[in-house]
Design an enzyme around this catalytic site. Structure first.
Site, mmCIF file in Angstrom:
data_model
loop_
_atom_site.group_PDB
_atom_site.id
_atom_site.type_symbol
_atom_site.label_atom_id
_atom_site.label_comp_id
_atom_site.label_asym_id
_atom_site.label_seq_id
_atom_site.Cartn_x
_atom_site.Cartn_y
_atom_site.Cartn_z
ATOM 1 N N GLU A 1 12.047 7.144 -6.715
ATOM 2 C CA GLU A 1 13.015 6.383 -5.928
ATOM 3 C C GLU A 1 14.431 6.896 -6.188
ATOM 4 O OE1 GLU A 1 12.954 1.943 -5.745
ATOM 5 O OE2 GLU A 1 15.071 2.107 -6.274
ATOM 6 N N ALA B 1 21.401 -1.577 -0.798
ATOM 7 C CA ALA B 1 21.708 -2.005 -2.159
ATOM 8 C C ALA B 1 23.040 -1.381 -2.577
ATOM 9 C CB ALA B 1 20.591 -1.561 -3.101
ATOM 10 N N ALA C 1 9.973 -10.616 3.829
ATOM 11 C CA ALA C 1 9.476 -9.240 3.916
ATOM 12 C C ALA C 1 8.222 -9.171 4.794
ATOM 13 C CB ALA C 1 9.179 -8.729 2.517
ATOM 14 N N HIS D 1 9.618 -13.026 -9.327
ATOM 15 C CA HIS D 1 10.961 -12.805 -8.776
ATOM 16 C C HIS D 1 11.898 -13.807 -9.445
ATOM 17 C CE1 HIS D 1 14.247 -13.128 -5.854
ATOM 18 N NE2 HIS D 1 13.903 -11.913 -5.461
#
Ligand code: FAD
Length: 323
Positions: A16, A50, A126, A175
């Site tokens: 990533e 981000a 999502a 989360h």
């Protein structure tokens, strides 16, 4: 290499990256991409939205990977701030650029947003974005034509049914905003039902966290591969920052090692060693591959793969072949 660090040969791995924040960083990133692509990853993913990055900066990096390397680019997309129409257009734009693999994310509130702000737009999760990506691809495929193989010249239209790959996020330790890990497993199931083809986890530092989550997810009916996300923490400052951002449990042994030696090289080695043993433990426990968070630097992640015995052999050159 210690016996316990040996990983099954041929284990797939991926990387990533995030879009560069300056022109100088862009040049360095291109070099990083070249080094990462050389070791034949399954894909290289690029974050979206981000830290203030834009749609265009993500797309530029994805295009660079597509046009300059043999690696497969995978685009992160989020639900943040898009109407149905805009989300449709966004997915179409990425497909038009030749991107056929996605990581569909809910996204986080922009900096400064307060609890209860409606930052998402029309898509609320999502799972809805996963469905939208498949819908756009299917609609687009209706119009894809292939050249006719009919010898008589009578052309006919065939639609390309190539499916897109749509990954989703998973959180082995829950989360930070969810009630408990069960809620995360339910969410992952919902994303699978929506058409997700695999999951990538948030980074973690304890193999048992991933293995427990994967086993509970399987028991609940999750059948898609769950790729563990690993980030080598190669300095005490970086480890502190990662823990701050993710709320993950502190890897006490690694933290002690990093704090006990000021030398950057010793800290680097400690971070890489920790990631190698984490990688081999999750692979021994059944993980389908490794996803490595690179922090836009190739050295640490390639050292982890090397230490785990996962780097492909360099191509054998014939005699007289010029380098
Ligand atoms: P969902 O699947 O919709 O939800 C996941 C879980 O979080 C569920 O249990 C859900 O109930 C809970 N949850 C999420 N938000 C809330 C909330 N506000 N209140 C209560 N519960 C909540 N973000 C980016 O902006 N760009 C990126 O490129 C990016 N890449 C990522 C890559 C990976 C591998 C991972 C793990 C995360 C990434 N993120 C990125 C962060 C991600 O967008 C956030 O963690 C987001 O809050 C949750 O996204 P999701 O897709 O998992 O959401």
């Amino acid at each position: 290499m210690p016996e316990e660090s040996r990983c099954p040969p041929g284990t797939p791995f991926s990387f990533e990256l995030f879009p560069p924040r300056s022109e100088a960083a862009e040049q360095t990133l291109h070099e990083t991409i070249t080094r990462l692509a050389e070791v034949r990853p399954d894909f290289i993913s690029v974050t979206y939205g981000a830290s203030g990055s834009s749609r265009q900066s993500s797309l530029d990096v994805l295009r660079y990977i597509n046009e300059n390397t043999t690696a497969h680019p995978l685009a992160h997309l989020t639900c943040v701030g898009s109407s149905h129409f805009e989300a449709n257009r966004l997915v179409r734009e990425f497909l038009d650029a030749g991107i056929t693999s996605f990581l569909a994310l809910r996204g986080d509130p922009p900096k400064g947003a307060v609890e209860g702000d409606h930052f998402l737009g029309d898509l609320g999760s999502a799972a809805e974005l996963v469905q939208l990506i498949h819908r756009v691809q299917t609609e687009r495929a209706q119009y894809a034509t292939l050249p006719s193989r009919n010898a008589a010249g009578g052309g006919h239209i065939r639609s390309s049914r190539d499916k897109v790959r749509v990954a989703v996020a998973a959180f082995p330790n829950g989360h930070p905003r969810s009630k408990d890990v069960l809620q995360d497993i339910d969410t992952l199931l919902a994303k699978q039902v929506a058409g997700a083809t695999f999951a990538i986890t948030q980074l973690f530092f304890h193999a048992e966290d991933y293995l427990r989550f994967a086993s509970n997810a399987r028991a609940a009916g999750v059948t898609i591969p769950i790729l563990p996300g690993l980030m080598p923490a190669t300095s005490s400052a970086r480890l502190r920052r990662i823990l701050e951002l993710t709320d993950e449990r502190t890897p006490v042994d690694l933290a002690r090692k990093l704090e006990s030696d000021d030398s950057p090289e010793a800290q680097f080695e400690a971070g890489v060693e920790h990631a190698i043993s984490l990688a081999s433990e999750v692979l021994r426990g059944g993980a389908p591959g490794l996803h490595l968070y690179t922090f836009n630097q190739h050295r640490a992640v390639l050292s982890v793969l090397d230490g785990a015995g996962l780097l492909p052999a360099p191509p054998i050159r014939k005699e007289n072949e010029r380098v």
